[in-house]
Scaffold this motif. Structure first.
Motif, PDB file in Angstrom:
ATOM      1  N   UNK A 107      44.280  86.200  63.207  1.00 35.67           N
ATOM      2  CA  UNK A 107      43.395  85.518  62.266  1.00 35.67           C
ATOM      3  C   UNK A 107      43.157  86.361  61.017  1.00 35.67           C
ATOM      4  N   UNK A 108      43.243  87.683  61.141  1.00 31.52           N
ATOM      5  CA  UNK A 108      43.000  88.556  59.990  1.00 31.52           C
ATOM      6  C   UNK A 108      44.055  88.358  58.909  1.00 31.52           C
ATOM      7  N   UNK A 109      45.264  87.947  59.319  1.00 27.63           N
ATOM      8  CA  UNK A 109      46.333  87.711  58.348  1.00 27.63           C
ATOM      9  C   UNK A 109      46.536  86.233  58.047  1.00 27.63           C
ATOM     10  N   UNK A 110      46.385  85.402  59.071  1.00 27.33           N
ATOM     11  CA  UNK A 110      46.671  83.972  58.916  1.00 27.33           C
ATOM     12  C   UNK A 110      45.513  83.255  58.241  1.00 27.33           C
ATOM     13  N   UNK A 111      44.293  83.690  58.552  1.00 26.31           N
ATOM     14  CA  UNK A 111      43.120  83.054  57.966  1.00 26.31           C
ATOM     15  C   UNK A 111      42.507  81.978  58.827  1.00 26.31           C
ATOM     16  N   UNK A 112      43.218  81.531  59.853  1.00 27.69           N
ATOM     17  CA  UNK A 112      42.671  80.577  60.812  1.00 27.69           C
ATOM     18  C   UNK A 112      43.007  81.062  62.223  1.00 27.69           C
ATOM     19  N   UNK A 113      42.179  80.656  63.183  1.00 30.11           N
ATOM     20  CA  UNK A 113      42.316  81.204  64.527  1.00 30.11           C
ATOM     21  C   UNK A 113      43.426  80.480  65.288  1.00 30.11           C
ATOM     22  N   UNK A 114      44.066  81.220  66.182  1.00 33.07           N
ATOM     23  CA  UNK A 114      45.084  80.653  67.064  1.00 33.07           C
ATOM     24  C   UNK A 114      44.644  80.861  68.505  1.00 33.07           C
ATOM     25  N   UNK A 115      44.360  79.750  69.199  1.00 28.02           N
ATOM     26  CA  UNK A 115      44.146  79.796  70.638  1.00 28.02           C
ATOM     27  C   UNK A 115      45.514  79.794  71.321  1.00 28.02           C
ATOM     28  N   UNK A 130      62.422  87.046  77.460  1.00 29.27           N
ATOM     29  CA  UNK A 130      62.307  88.131  78.431  1.00 29.27           C
ATOM     30  C   UNK A 130      60.885  88.695  78.406  1.00 29.27           C
ATOM     31  N   UNK A 131      60.555  89.464  79.426  1.00 27.24           N
ATOM     32  CA  UNK A 131      59.161  89.882  79.619  1.00 27.24           C
ATOM     33  C   UNK A 131      58.634  90.738  78.476  1.00 27.24           C
ATOM     34  N   UNK A 132      59.348  91.742  78.000  1.00 22.06           N
ATOM     35  CA  UNK A 132      58.820  92.523  76.866  1.00 22.06           C
ATOM     36  C   UNK A 132      58.553  91.659  75.632  1.00 22.06           C
ATOM     37  N   UNK A 133      59.459  90.720  75.344  1.00 23.61           N
ATOM     38  CA  UNK A 133      59.260  89.850  74.187  1.00 23.61           C
ATOM     39  C   UNK A 133      58.066  88.934  74.396  1.00 23.61           C
ATOM     40  N   UNK A 134      57.898  88.442  75.621  1.00 24.30           N
ATOM     41  CA  UNK A 134      56.757  87.576  75.921  1.00 24.30           C
ATOM     42  C   UNK A 134      55.446  88.323  75.718  1.00 24.30           C
ATOM     43  N   UNK A 135      55.367  89.555  76.201  1.00 26.59           N
ATOM     44  CA  UNK A 135      54.145  90.344  76.011  1.00 26.59           C
ATOM     45  C   UNK A 135      53.858  90.556  74.529  1.00 26.59           C
ATOM     46  N   UNK A 136      54.902  90.809  73.751  1.00 22.47           N
ATOM     47  CA  UNK A 136      54.712  91.010  72.316  1.00 22.47           C
ATOM     48  C   UNK A 136      54.156  89.767  71.638  1.00 22.47           C
ATOM     49  N   UNK A 137      54.470  88.590  72.173  1.00 23.01           N
ATOM     50  CA  UNK A 137      54.015  87.349  71.556  1.00 23.01           C
ATOM     51  C   UNK A 137      52.508  87.123  71.722  1.00 23.01           C
ATOM     52  N   UNK A 138      51.854  87.912  72.562  1.00 21.67           N
ATOM     53  CA  UNK A 138      50.391  87.849  72.594  1.00 21.67           C
ATOM     54  C   UNK A 138      49.801  88.291  71.252  1.00 21.67           C
ATOM     55  N   UNK A 139      50.596  88.980  70.464  1.00 21.82           N
ATOM     56  CA  UNK A 139      50.151  89.335  69.123  1.00 21.82           C
ATOM     57  C   UNK A 139      49.971  88.140  68.200  1.00 21.82           C
ATOM     58  N   UNK A 140      50.424  86.956  68.647  1.00 20.82           N
ATOM     59  CA  UNK A 140      50.282  85.733  67.849  1.00 20.82           C
ATOM     60  C   UNK A 140      49.070  84.905  68.282  1.00 20.82           C
ATOM     61  N   UNK A 141      48.293  85.417  69.247  1.00 21.88           N
ATOM     62  CA  UNK A 141      47.152  84.673  69.789  1.00 21.88           C
ATOM     63  C   UNK A 141      45.866  85.457  69.543  1.00 21.88           C
ATOM     64  N   UNK A 182      44.915  76.430  65.644  1.00 21.89           N
ATOM     65  CA  UNK A 182      46.128  75.989  66.324  1.00 21.89           C
ATOM     66  C   UNK A 182      46.111  76.466  67.767  1.00 21.89           C
ATOM     67  N   UNK A 183      46.980  75.866  68.570  1.00 18.12           N
ATOM     68  CA  UNK A 183      47.099  76.218  69.982  1.00 18.12           C
ATOM     69  C   UNK A 183      48.546  76.570  70.267  1.00 18.12           C
TER      70      UNK A 183
END
Length: 374
Positions: free
Chosen positions: A180-188, A254-265, A216-217
């Motif tokens: 949200x600090x970069x996007x400006x809106x929250x992502x659930x 893959x698992x490492x990439x999936x964990x990194x995607x928590x950075x989008x939430x 967004x969700x």
């Protein structure tokens, strides 16, 4: 809760180590493997001899790691129930622990043959097995509060700090700042399996989205590689007033990439009825506050148990659906609070009983130490 001792058990030879056997269909990179590791790694080798009866159809790096943490390893995929029961008897197992319950690949017919004097249900099952030969079920005071043991044919044993211990993968990236600090809106978001996204869950999450304009969700699960599954999910949310443009749908990685995607939430949302287990642990480890509305059954109280261990019930546990929506909106409206929660979550979790393998193994073994043979 009670320990494993019973009045009709006589003490074993004190010179002998107690032999513990674990039976599981998935001793690999699977919730069972991830949650079992701490119990094996920190087991008291002087007091306990551990055997694993693994029904894996395939092995992986976690299988190999766990294989090195036990005294006996039996690769029993394809074995008949009678052969496996006979082997367990020949191995002289004192306490046999089922890690699969009624999940696929389970060996409950083996437990029905009573190959060990004491049999316990634990880990990958969240209800009674209904099996008369299963003596105990391991839970905790949060997942099975006093009075709710009436749902079990087994005697409920409550581990004081929780029934799970999470071992985070060493390849997990550092938590990212809230988007949200970069996007400006929250992502659930939620990375739970599609089967958990039932109608009440979709209805509640839609309410949260409608309460936060512009939010967004992000939903990520293996089934969403399928375009028909994506379309069905978009239609389900549309019926509750949420347009498809507010959904971000992603499939397997893959698992490492999936964990990194928590950075989008910014905030993870927990499904109703069947909470996240390892999914909630991974979200929290990646610094993502996880909002839950607990239910009555143990499977609907898993995330509550984790948040209790972290001391975050006031922030992230809702009392009812209205409170869930209000808490989601309050988190979305306060990026500074999200940033503070995110910055401290991994350290808080690492210091909690949820990730303290040595403490967990000790708690697990308190009951075993007072175990008695018939």
């Amino acid at each position: 809760g009670p320990d494993f001792a019973g009045p009709d058990f006589a003490g074993p030879d004190p010179a002998d180590r107690l032999r513990i056997g674990y039976v599981a269909a998935d001793v690999r990179r699977h919730p069972v493997g991830y949650m079992l590791e701490a119990a094996l790694r920190h087991a008291d080798r002087a007091a306990f001899d551990i055997a694993i009866y693994a029904g894996n159809l395939r092995d992986d790096v976690l299988t190999e790691r766990l294989r090195g943490l036990c005294g006996t390893w039996r690769a029993c995929a394809g074995w008949s129930d009678e052969r496996l029961a006979r082997t367990i008897r020949e191995d002289r197992i004192d306490i046999l622990v089922d890690l699969s319950g009624h999940a696929g690949g389970n060996r409950l017919p083996v437990f029905a043959r009573k190959p060990a004097p004491i049999q316990v249900s634990w880990l990958d099952y969240f209800n009674t097995t209904g099996l008369p030969e299963m003596d105990y079920a391991l839970f905790d005071p949060v997942s099975v509060p006093n009075g709710r043991e009436r749902w079990f044919t087994e005697q409920v044993v409550r581990l004081p700090d929780g029934r799970f211990c999470y071992t985070p993968p060493d390849y997990a990236p550092d938590p990212a700042p809230p988007p949200v600090l970069n996007v400006g809106s929250v992502t659930f978001g939620s990375f739970n399996s599609l089967q958990k996204l039932n109608e009440p869950t979709i209805a509640l999450w839609s309410r949260a989205l409608r309460a936060v304009p512009g939010a967004k969700l992000l939903l990520k699960t293996a089934a969403l590689v399928d375009l028909e599954a994506q379309m069905a999910l978009r239609l389900a949310f549309r019926r509750h007033g949420v347009g498809g443009d507010r959904l971000i749908l992603r499939g397997r990685s893959d698992h490492p990439a999936m964990l990194a995607e928590y950075g989008d939430i910014d905030v993870a949302l927990d499904p109703l009825g069947y909470n996240g287990g390892i999914t909630s642990c991974e979200a929290l480890w990646m610094g993502v506050p996880t909002l839950t509305l607990p239910g009555a059954r143990p499977v609907a109280r898993q995330t509550l148990s984790f948040l209790t261990a972290l001391g975050l019930t006031e922030d992230l546990v809702a009392e009812d659906e209205d409170d869930f929506v209000a808490k989601a909106a309050a988190l979305a409206a306060d990026p500074g609070r999200l940033a503070r929660l995110r910055a401290g979550l991994r350290g808080r979790m690492a210091a909690s009983p949820l990730c303290d393998g040595r403490r967990f193994a000790g708690r697990l073994e308190i009951g075993r130490a007072s175990c008695r043979e018939r």
